[in-house]
Enzyme design. Structure first.
Site, short mmCIF file in Angstrom:
data_model
loop_
_atom_site.label_atom_id
_atom_site.label_comp_id
_atom_site.label_asym_id
_atom_site.label_seq_id
_atom_site.Cartn_x
_atom_site.Cartn_y
_atom_site.Cartn_z
CD GLU A 283 -1.55 -2.57 1.68
OE1 GLU A 283 -2.59 -3.22 1.77
OE2 GLU A 283 -0.50 -2.33 2.23
CG PHE B 87 -10.45 -8.62 11.44
CD1 PHE B 87 -9.16 -8.66 11.98
CD2 PHE B 87 -10.86 -8.81 10.23
CE1 PHE B 87 -7.47 -9.94 11.50
CE2 PHE B 87 -9.46 -9.39 9.62
CZ PHE B 87 -8.01 -9.99 10.19
CD GLN B 88 -7.79 -6.64 8.33
OE1 GLN B 88 -8.63 -6.26 6.89
NE2 GLN B 88 -6.68 -7.49 7.88
CE LYS C 139 -17.82 -5.20 3.62
NZ LYS C 139 -17.90 -6.64 3.94
CG MET D 252 22.94 11.33 4.13
SD MET D 252 24.15 12.86 3.33
CE MET D 252 22.67 13.03 1.43
#
Length: 569
Positions: A51, A113-114, A163, A482
């Site tokens: 993602e 959940f999630q 949802k 760096m």
């Protein structure tokens, strides 16, 4: 017409002219993905491997085109994985609309959940963050989000959708984008939500004051910032520079605002700025910064920055005025509009003696040749010689990023894609994918380091699947370069956790594992042949360039020091 929420989302994206969406599906956003399946041929979806890189791809799409990018993810870890990409877009003012879906309303606040409070997470790193609970609110929220993302100083906007709002039905009335700003309640909504971001018309007295300051200046100096690039004010800035006959430096985000090879361009300014740029800032009597926020990488010591000069800041965002550097004068407004107004008031000036003094100093660093490995200048001189002039360049973050900006010359806004404000290792390959999909007719090259490439090399699978002919050039010094440079200069060469000597992988074999090609190079001749092969092969190509482990970015000014106090020269 009555549609479910998922269909309304897709129809609203089409209203905005969206043709490409980057993302990764999951349970809570499946209604939207099902609708995307039903809408094949209208909106192209690009599936990335992670993602975060979907966010960077949408960002690269936006930066290279000036249009709003779009990214989607599911709830919980999917949405949370976007945060680095959202913050990257926010710090560089890139217009991206992020659409995530959350659990249904009856589960909100129950640690389902999630489930995650994505609007709460995103609020500090977006222009606006919305939580949509009803299908009836989707259309106007999406329209408002796009208006905010592109208005004034651009930036990311998040829409988190329950949802059940994607499953429930609501009335939907199609509305062309050009009608949004004049359509009844929607127009009022967009005006209210974006009014804080809309730049005012430049004040005439402020313009006249600056014209008078310019007429009295003997040593004017300009800084081209990211605002010039974002407003596509490059033509006006070049004319302004030529009208003043003044040296002009650019920031990391200002690359492409003035062509790097322009005779009045002094190069990068700040921590790794050229001697010409930094000494010009230190000795000018009038400093005009356009679309530049004077970050700590430019104004390393704000108290001494341009201490001989009257500092003038032109910026679209009032909150940036006097935030880092105190100004003698400022003008609030869009860079393109302000410069146009100034040009209508200005005559032609000449500053030959001042230019001669500034340009007596180098605009580019020199690097010694070792004979055993390539040096940064050799790599980029070869890239300039072989690659088409309009090639889009994306970078990750580190030494290679600075070498790229110092040595390549960018001709137009959106030609360089780099994480300037947030400094995101892993940005480059996703951004290159977004840019290539948005600009199929242009060559795209991804410049990275061996440390950064480990963070995004899984996106080679995306590059391979969508047959994107992106050339990746890896500066392989077997260390986090760096960080090692800072350890060498300021930590008595105590190299804590920067050594990558024994950790692989072989990047060429990795490319081959994804069905791509590549090669190892140690000489200019080998690099020339590799770049030609990459341009001709029609698919992704990885070039592993061996460079010295202790090669440094030069010049360098230490953080908190005067801009012309070089610790590496």
């Amino acid at each position: 017409m009555r549609y479910n929420g998922a269909r309304i989302i897709v129809e609203c994206l089409l209203e905005q002219g969206v043709d490409t969406v980057f993302g990764y599906p999951g349970g809570t956003i499946l209604n939207v993905y099902d609708e995307l399946y039903a809408s094949k041929g209208r909106i192209r979806h690009i599936l990335t491997s992670h993602e975060q890189h979907a966010a960077h791809a949408a960002d690269g799409y936006a930066r290279s085109t000036g249009r709003v990018g779009v990214c989607m993810a599911t709830s919980g870890p999917g949405a949370a994985n976007l945060t680095t990409g959202i913050a990257t877009a926010y710090l560089d003012s890139s217009p991206v609309v992020f659409i995530t879906c959350n659990v249904s309303g009856n589960l909100i606040g129950k640690d389902a959940f999630q489930e995650v409070d994505m609007t709460g997470i995103a609020m500090p790193i977006t222009k606006s963050a919305f939580l949509v609970k009803r299908a009836e609110d989707l259309a106007d929220t999406i329209r408002e989000a796009f208006a905010i993302a592109r208005s004034g100083r651009p930036g990311p906007v998040l829409i988190d959708i329950q949802k059940d709002a994607t499953a429930n039905s609501a009335e939907y009335t199609p509305l062309a984008r050009e009608q949004h700003a004049t359509h009844g309640s929607l127009a009022n909504l967009i005006h209210r939500s974006s009014q804080d971001f809309r730049p005012p018309e430049p004040n005439k007295e402020d313009l006249d004051t600056l014209v008078e300051m310019i007429s009295k200046s003997e040593r004017p100096f300009l800084i081209c910032g990211g605002g010039v690039v974002l407003s596509r004010a490059h033509g006006e800035f070049v004319e302004f520079t030529e009208r003043l006959d003044a040296p002009a430096a650019f920031t990391v985000m200002g690359c492409g605002g003035i062509p790097g090879k322009h005779p009045l361009a002094t190069g990068l300014v700040g921590m790794h700025g050229s001697q010409a740029s930094n000494i010009g800032v230190a000795n000018c009597d009038l400093l005009i910064a356009v679309g530049c926020r004077f970050s700590d990488r430019v104004a390393l010591d704000p108290a001494s920055f341009a201490h001989q000069a009257k500092v003038v800041q032109i910026d679209i965002d009032r909150s940036e005025i006097d935030k880092n550097v105190q100004t003698a004068h400022h003008i609030i407004g869009d860079a393109k509009r302000v410069l146009s107004c100034l040009l209508s008031r200005l005559g032609q000036f000449r500053h030959d003696e001042w230019k001669e003094k500034v340009f007596a100093y180098p605009r580019q660093p020199q690097y010694p040749e070792s004979g055993e490995t390539l040096n940064p200048k050799q790599v980029f001189d070869t890239i300039k010689r072989i690659m088409p002039q309009d090639t889009i360049v994306s970078t990750d973050v580190g030494q290679h990023q600075m070498w790229c900006i110092q040595n390549l010359r960018f001709d137009y806004p959106g030609q360089l894609l780099t994480s300037g404000g947030f400094g995101t290792m892993g940005f480059g390959l996703g951004a290159a994918i977004g840019a290539k999909l948005a600009n199929p007719g242009k060559a795209v090259i991804h410049v990275t380091g061996d440390g950064s490439f480990r963070m995004n090399c899984n996106e080679l699978s995306t590059e391979a699947y969508y047959k994107l002919p992106i050339i990746t050039v890896v500066f392989n010094n077997r260390t986090l370069g760096m960080v090692r440079q800072l350890q060498s200069l300021f930590y008595h060469k105590r190299y804590s956790q920067t050594d990558l000597d024994h950790r692989g992988p072989d990047f060429v074999k990795l490319a081959e594992a994804f069905g791509l090609s590549g090669c190892h190079v140690r000489t200019v001749e080998q690099l020339e042949e590799a770049l030609k092969a990459g341009l001709a092969c029609g698919h992704g190509y990885v070039i592993d360039c061996a460079i010295k482990k202790d090669e440094m970015v030069r010049p360098m000014v230490a953080s908190g020091k005067k801009i012309n106090d070089f610790v590496v020269d």
